[in-house]
Design an enzyme around this catalytic site. Structure first.
Site, PDB file in Angstrom:
ATOM      1  N   GLY A  43       0.830   7.326   3.414  1.00 44.96           N
ATOM      2  CA  GLY A  43       0.373   7.435   2.038  1.00 44.96           C
ATOM      3  C   GLY A  43      -0.928   6.673   1.858  1.00 44.96           C
ATOM      4  N   GLN A  48      -7.419   2.372  -2.950  1.00 43.24           N
ATOM      5  CA  GLN A  48      -7.520   1.782  -1.611  1.00 43.24           C
ATOM      6  C   GLN A  48      -8.807   2.175  -0.892  1.00 43.24           C
ATOM      7  OE1 GLN A  48      -3.337   3.150  -0.471  1.00 43.24           O
ATOM      8  NE2 GLN A  48      -3.566   1.225   0.627  1.00 43.24           N
ATOM      9  N   CYS A  96       1.501  -1.631   3.975  1.00 43.90           N
ATOM     10  CA  CYS A  96       0.444  -1.011   3.188  1.00 43.90           C
ATOM     11  C   CYS A  96      -0.858  -1.161   3.969  1.00 43.90           C
ATOM     12  CB  CYS A  96       0.348  -1.719   1.834  1.00 43.90           C
ATOM     13  SG  CYS A  96      -0.961  -1.074   0.785  1.00 43.90           S
ATOM     14  N   LEU A  97      -1.650  -0.098   4.021  1.00 45.01           N
ATOM     15  CA  LEU A  97      -2.916  -0.151   4.767  1.00 45.01           C
ATOM     16  C   LEU A  97      -3.864  -1.203   4.197  1.00 45.01           C
ATOM     17  CD1 LEU A  97      -3.618   3.645   5.438  1.00 45.01           C
ATOM     18  CD2 LEU A  97      -2.577   1.972   6.972  1.00 45.01           C
ATOM     19  N   HIS A 138       5.444   3.907  -4.159  1.00 42.03           N
ATOM     20  CA  HIS A 138       4.483   2.916  -3.647  1.00 42.03           C
ATOM     21  C   HIS A 138       3.049   3.331  -4.020  1.00 42.03           C
ATOM     22  CE1 HIS A 138       2.986   0.221  -0.183  1.00 42.03           C
ATOM     23  NE2 HIS A 138       1.920   0.906  -0.547  1.00 42.03           N
ATOM     24  N   GLU A 139       2.726   4.610  -3.805  1.00 43.91           N
ATOM     25  CA  GLU A 139       1.352   5.062  -4.080  1.00 43.91           C
ATOM     26  C   GLU A 139       1.072   5.099  -5.586  1.00 43.91           C
ATOM     27  OE1 GLU A 139      -0.501   4.939  -1.619  1.00 43.91           O
ATOM     28  OE2 GLU A 139       1.097   4.984  -0.126  1.00 43.91           O
ATOM     29  N   HIS A 142       0.006   1.841  -6.833  1.00 45.78           N
ATOM     30  CA  HIS A 142      -1.417   1.544  -6.580  1.00 45.78           C
ATOM     31  C   HIS A 142      -2.282   2.019  -7.749  1.00 45.78           C
ATOM     32  CE1 HIS A 142      -1.752  -0.180  -2.584  1.00 45.78           C
ATOM     33  NE2 HIS A 142      -1.033   0.762  -2.032  1.00 45.78           N
TER      34      HIS A 142
HETATM   35 NI    NI Z   1      -0.128   0.791  -0.139  1.00 45.31          NI
END
Ligand code: NI
Length: 170
Positions: A43, A48, A96-97, A138-139, A142
């Site tokens: 994701g 991000q 998470c990236l 989760h996304e 963000h």
């Molecule tokens: Ni994330």
């Protein structure tokens, strides 16, 4: 695309609705898909990559009977609206990236309903469970400036923040 990391204020800012799906938005979605694949993610949300727009990319991942991992086709969700979370919650370890190298357990509803627009502007209604439900929640967080560590228990969060401080991410 360059990833934004923990400590960058863009990750703490609410993203704006997308009024019209222009060629720029289509290009953004394609670039985000490439970036997610390049980082082996499941994701990625626009903040991000520094864009405060309500769009994220997600894909499924599963293991077959031989124990081999498979990845689903990347999907694009524009202006997502989450509703009807299941009363039942499950704990799962998340990463998470934007917070590289750390992971922590998060409790979230097992199922969620998501209404979103695809790249053609068509509204899609989908019921997700398991990993897909988790990734969508989760996304979507963000897009509201929320990170998964905000949802961990305070002791886990402290540990993760210490690790992040020690790491001095880019
Ligand atoms: Ni994330």
């Amino acid at each position: 695309m360059l990833l934004r990391y923990y400590g960058d204020p863009v990750l703490r800012t609410r993203a704006e609705k997308i009024a019209e799906i222009t060629p720029d938005i289509v290009k953004l979605a394609q670039d985000m898909i490439e970036t997610m694949i390049a980082h082996n993610g499941v994701g990625l949300a626009a903040p991000q990559v520094g864009k405060l727009l309500r769009i994220y990319i997600f894909r499924d991942e599963w293991q077959d009977e031989q124990g081999e991992y498979h990845l689903g086709e990347p999907q694009v969700a524009i202006n997502p609206e989450l509703s009807s979370p299941s009363r039942e919650s499950v704990e799962m370890v998340e990463g998470c990236l934007s917070l590289p190298g750390v992971r922590a357990s998060v409790s979230r509803p097992r199922k969620i309903h998501v209404r979103y627009q695809n790249l053609e502007g068509t509204w899609i209604d989908a019921d997700f469970e398991g990993l897909l439900a988790r990734v969508n929640m989760h996304e979507n967080d963000h897009l509201n400036g929320v990170l998964y560590i905000d949802r961990t228990d305070p002791r886990d969060r402290q540990k993760v923040e210490e690790q992040l401080r020690r790491m001095k991410i880019p």
